[in-house]
Enzyme design. Structure first.
Site, PDB file in Angstrom:
ATOM      1  N   CYS A   6       0.635  -1.155   0.044  1.00 46.04           N
ATOM      2  CA  CYS A   6      -0.109   0.053   0.365  1.00 46.04           C
ATOM      3  C   CYS A   6       1.264   1.206   0.116  1.00 46.04           C
ATOM      4  O   CYS A   6       0.680   2.084  -0.263  1.00 46.04           O
ATOM      5  CB  CYS A   6      -0.910   0.051   0.475  1.00 46.04           C
ATOM      6  SG  CYS A   6      -2.408  -1.083   1.079  1.00 46.04           S
ATOM      7  N   HIS A  45      -6.547  -2.938  -0.746  1.00 48.40           N
ATOM      8  CA  HIS A  45      -5.697  -3.840   0.179  1.00 48.40           C
ATOM      9  C   HIS A  45      -7.294  -5.026   0.307  1.00 48.40           C
ATOM     10  O   HIS A  45      -7.763  -4.662   0.854  1.00 48.40           O
ATOM     11  CB  HIS A  45      -5.402  -3.352   1.256  1.00 48.40           C
ATOM     12  CG  HIS A  45      -4.674  -4.127   2.130  1.00 48.40           C
ATOM     13  ND1 HIS A  45      -3.612  -4.256   2.284  1.00 48.40           N
ATOM     14  CD2 HIS A  45      -4.872  -4.827   2.691  1.00 48.40           C
ATOM     15  CE1 HIS A  45      -3.057  -5.257   3.284  1.00 48.40           C
ATOM     16  NE2 HIS A  45      -4.161  -5.826   3.484  1.00 48.40           N
ATOM     17  N   GLY A  92       5.417 -19.156   0.674  1.00 50.79           N
ATOM     18  CA  GLY A  92       6.711 -18.738   1.318  1.00 50.79           C
ATOM     19  C   GLY A  92       5.779 -17.257   0.469  1.00 50.79           C
ATOM     20  O   GLY A  92       6.566 -16.305   0.640  1.00 50.79           O
ATOM     21  N   HIS A  97       0.176  -8.396   1.225  1.00 53.78           N
ATOM     22  CA  HIS A  97      -1.103  -7.701   0.368  1.00 53.78           C
ATOM     23  C   HIS A  97      -0.979  -7.891  -1.245  1.00 53.78           C
ATOM     24  O   HIS A  97      -0.160  -8.930  -1.679  1.00 53.78           O
ATOM     25  CB  HIS A  97      -0.777  -6.615   0.180  1.00 53.78           C
ATOM     26  CG  HIS A  97      -1.202  -5.480  -0.824  1.00 53.78           C
ATOM     27  ND1 HIS A  97      -1.539  -4.095  -1.173  1.00 53.78           N
ATOM     28  CD2 HIS A  97      -2.031  -5.481  -2.447  1.00 53.78           C
ATOM     29  CE1 HIS A  97      -2.167  -3.647  -2.010  1.00 53.78           C
ATOM     30  NE2 HIS A  97      -2.288  -4.636  -2.811  1.00 53.78           N
ATOM     31  N   HIS A  99      -0.632  -9.567  -4.674  1.00 49.69           N
ATOM     32  CA  HIS A  99       0.381  -9.828  -5.254  1.00 49.69           C
ATOM     33  C   HIS A  99       0.053 -11.206  -6.132  1.00 49.69           C
ATOM     34  O   HIS A  99       0.636 -11.629  -6.207  1.00 49.69           O
ATOM     35  CB  HIS A  99       1.248  -8.913  -5.259  1.00 49.69           C
ATOM     36  CG  HIS A  99       2.079  -9.543  -4.040  1.00 49.69           C
ATOM     37  ND1 HIS A  99       1.913  -9.656  -3.131  1.00 49.69           N
ATOM     38  CD2 HIS A  99       3.438 -10.758  -4.186  1.00 49.69           C
ATOM     39  CE1 HIS A  99       3.260 -10.813  -1.999  1.00 49.69           C
ATOM     40  NE2 HIS A  99       3.520 -11.305  -3.296  1.00 49.69           N
TER      41      HIS A  99
HETATM   42  P1  5GP Z   1       5.815 -13.361  -1.727  1.00 53.17           P
HETATM   43  O1  5GP Z   1       7.055 -13.918  -0.844  1.00 53.17           O
HETATM   44  O2  5GP Z   1       5.381 -12.432  -1.367  1.00 53.17           O
HETATM   45  O3  5GP Z   1       5.329 -13.738  -2.630  1.00 53.17           O
HETATM   46  O4  5GP Z   1       6.296 -12.018  -2.304  1.00 53.17           O
HETATM   47  C1  5GP Z   1       7.376 -10.622  -2.542  1.00 53.17           C
HETATM   48  C2  5GP Z   1       7.846  -9.897  -2.430  1.00 53.17           C
HETATM   49  O5  5GP Z   1       8.247  -8.701  -2.537  1.00 53.17           O
HETATM   50  C3  5GP Z   1       9.376 -11.001  -3.138  1.00 53.17           C
HETATM   51  O6  5GP Z   1       9.704 -11.831  -4.067  1.00 53.17           O
HETATM   52  C4  5GP Z   1      10.081  -9.766  -2.190  1.00 53.17           C
HETATM   53  O7  5GP Z   1      11.703  -9.421  -2.912  1.00 53.17           O
HETATM   54  C5  5GP Z   1       9.151  -8.847  -3.227  1.00 53.17           C
HETATM   55  N1  5GP Z   1       9.817  -7.198  -2.324  1.00 53.17           N
HETATM   56  C6  5GP Z   1       9.788  -7.077  -0.734  1.00 53.17           C
HETATM   57  N2  5GP Z   1       9.829  -6.057  -0.225  1.00 53.17           N
HETATM   58  C7  5GP Z   1       9.971  -5.028  -1.570  1.00 53.17           C
HETATM   59  C8  5GP Z   1       9.899  -3.557  -1.589  1.00 53.17           C
HETATM   60  O8  5GP Z   1      10.378  -3.209  -0.441  1.00 53.17           O
HETATM   61  N3  5GP Z   1      10.231  -3.247  -2.871  1.00 53.17           N
HETATM   62  C9  5GP Z   1       9.841  -4.583  -3.899  1.00 53.17           C
HETATM   63  N4  5GP Z   1       9.925  -3.666  -5.447  1.00 53.17           N
HETATM   64  N5  5GP Z   1       9.975  -5.364  -3.984  1.00 53.17           N
HETATM   65  C10 5GP Z   1       9.893  -6.252  -2.984  1.00 53.17           C
HETATM   66 ZN    ZN Z   2      -1.911  -2.687   1.450  1.00 46.23          ZN
END
Ligand code: 5GP
Ligand code: ZN
Length: 112
Positions: A6, A45, A92, A97, A99
């Site tokens: 967000c 969100h 993982g 949020h 994505h």
């Molecule tokens: P998840 O593991 O929840 O599926 O994916 C989260 C993703 O967000 C990860 O691939 C991680 O590299 C990315 N990520 C985490 N923090 C940040 C950030 O501050 N900026 C950006 N651009 N990506 C982020």
């Molecule tokens: Zn959010």
């Protein structure tokens, strides 16, 4: 709400934006797992795909429309791309949020 994505959507935390319309925001993943690795979120969100499906199912269409529009603009249709969403600890998920990872730019390995 203390939500990283967000804050990124609001511009309070910087990101490398690659797509935006009134509903959807796309930006480069900070830790890329492929030559092209971007994240697409809905601006409203929800925590995960289950919550989105129950309460905001129209968001799915918004996000996928954004992804396919962007992919077409980037000429990724021919080579192809992968869309991934992780829900919960076993998958993982680290940011709560909803994505969608979009991975491309090389021949991707199988997953599992
Ligand atoms: P998840 O593991 O929840 O599926 O994916 C989260 C993703 O967000 C990860 O691939 C991680 O590299 C990315 N990520 C985490 N923090 C940040 C950030 O501050 N900026 C950006 N651009 N990506 C982020
Ligand atoms: Zn959010």
């Amino acid at each position: 709400m203390d939500c990283l994505f967000c804050k990124i959507v609001a511009g309070e935390i910087p990101s490398e934006k690659i797509f935006e319309n009134d509903k959807v925001f796309g930006f480069k993943d900070i830790s890329p797992m492929a030559p092209i690795h971007v994240l697409f979120v809905h601006k409203e969100h929800t925590a995960n795909i289950s919550e989105l499906s129950e309460t905001q199912s129209g968001q799915l269409q918004d996000v996928f429309k954004g992804i396919t529009q962007w992919a077409q603009e980037q000429n990724l249709d021919e080579g192809g791309f992968r869309i991934v969403t992780n829900q919960g600890v076993d998958a993982g998920q680290t940011v709560f949020h909803t994505h969608f990872h979009v991975l491309a730019g090389k021949k991707l390995g199988r997953f599992g």
